[in-house]
Write an enzyme that holds these catalytic residues in place. Structure first.
Site, PDB file in Angstrom:
ATOM      1  NE  ARG A 154      -3.616  -2.494   0.073  1.00  0.00           N
ATOM      2  CZ  ARG A 154      -3.330  -3.665  -0.500  1.00  0.00           C
ATOM      3  NH1 ARG A 154      -2.199  -3.788  -1.188  1.00  0.00           N
ATOM      4  NH2 ARG A 154      -4.135  -4.689  -0.410  1.00  0.00           N
ATOM      5  CB  SER A 189      -9.349  -3.185   3.409  1.00  0.00           C
ATOM      6  OG  SER A 189      -9.707  -4.430   2.840  1.00  0.00           O
ATOM      7  CD  GLU A 194      -5.869  -0.509   2.496  1.00  0.00           C
ATOM      8  OE1 GLU A 194      -6.367  -0.685   1.374  1.00  0.00           O
ATOM      9  OE2 GLU A 194      -5.528  -1.445   3.239  1.00  0.00           O
TER      10      GLU A 194
END
Length: 301
Positions: A174, A224, A294
């Protein structure tokens, strides 16, 4: 008004908005107004809009379809540059695909299927654009963007447009160099392999069924919500802390998948942020693991 007129001169009045509610541009379906909201149609317009904001001393933020973004209820004091539907072209040459940053991953996967190209099935259900996927090295079901990218075309902070090979992108979990240096991704190149269309379609259908069965796709969310801690799964940590279905206002930890925070109905950005903070604290108290978001936070809450 001076900046507004300049932006209209660059992009045309149909592509410049003021006090634009961000609730209509994020998958959470929350967020107050942005001072400026612009929708460029080509690279040069992106470059000139960025230059205009910088010259005026007005902060700006680049978004796609807002699938990994939480904007505060008070909005964003600055400019939003949306690279999405007006910059979403995809072209194919042999086993290579070239796509503008605003192209949805689902569209790219569909084009790959049509041309009998395999390797992009993992991204077919990720609800984001190519630009965001490159920025965050998006991944799912064992695949990541770093496995298929060959390069990207970016607007550098210097104002120059350059080609950046995948070897220089520093793609990790990420993360990428673009998340650090603030370059704006304009397009990217993808290399796939020849495959059997029926097998490609079958794999995409399998992944779609898994997502539908395990994820709360019927509610607004940002996918998520937390990054995966090394050695753990965020959803499992949240469930073990007894937080399945935990709710703050209209925001809820999904009962279907604890890794998702959903807008159960009329949630505010403050509800969602408060829930995220409380979940992180409660998980830390129970397990000693600190969950990090996130989802990107933007604006005034």
């Amino acid at each position: 008004m001076e900046l507004y007129e300049e932006l209209c001169g660059i992009l045309g009045k149909d592509n410049v908005f003021t006090e634009e509610p961000m609730s209509g541009h994020t998958t959470f379906r929350v967020g107050g107004p942005a001072d400026f909201f612009v929708t460029p149609e080509e690279e040069e317009q992106v470059r000139e809009a960025v230059f205009a904001f910088r010259q005026a001393g007005v902060p700006f933020y680049v978004v796609g379809n807002g699938s990994n973004l939480l904007v505060g209820d008070q909005g964003y004091r600055g400019g939003i540059i949306q690279i999405f539907k007006k910059m979403n072209q995809v072209s194919v040459c042999g086993s290579r695909l070239h796509a503008q940053a605003g192209a949805l991953l689902s569209k790219i996967a569909s084009e790959a299927l049509t041309k009998g190209l395999t390797g992009f099935e993992f991204a077919s259900g990720i609800p984001g654009t190519l630009g965001g996927a490159v920025m965050m090295n998006a991944g799912a079901y064992g695949g990541e963007m770093k496995h298929v990218l060959t390069g990207a075309r970016v607007l550098k902070v210097s104002g120059e447009i350059e080609e950046v090979p995948v070897e220089e992108m520093e793609l990790g979990y990420r993360s990428s160099i673009f998340a650090k240096n603030k370059d704006v991704i304009l397009s990217a190149d993808i290399r796939l392999e020849a495959g059997e269309p029926e097998q490609i379609r079958k794999r995409m259908d399998e992944l779609r069924e898994q997502r539908t069965a395990k994820q709360p796709l019927e509610y607004p969310s940002a996918g998520s919500t937390f990054k995966r801690p090394e050695g753990y799964f965020a959803g499992k940590l949240i469930e073990d802390a007894g937080l399945r279905g935990f709710q703050v206002g209209g925001a809820q930890v999904s009962e279907k998948h604890c890794g998702f925070v959903i807008n159960k109905g009329h949630a505010t950005a403050k509800d969602i942020l408060s829930l995220m903070q409380q979940v992180s604290d409660k998980v830390f108290i129970r397990s000693g693991v600190r969950l990090e978001p996130e989802v990107k936070l933007l604006g005034e809450f």
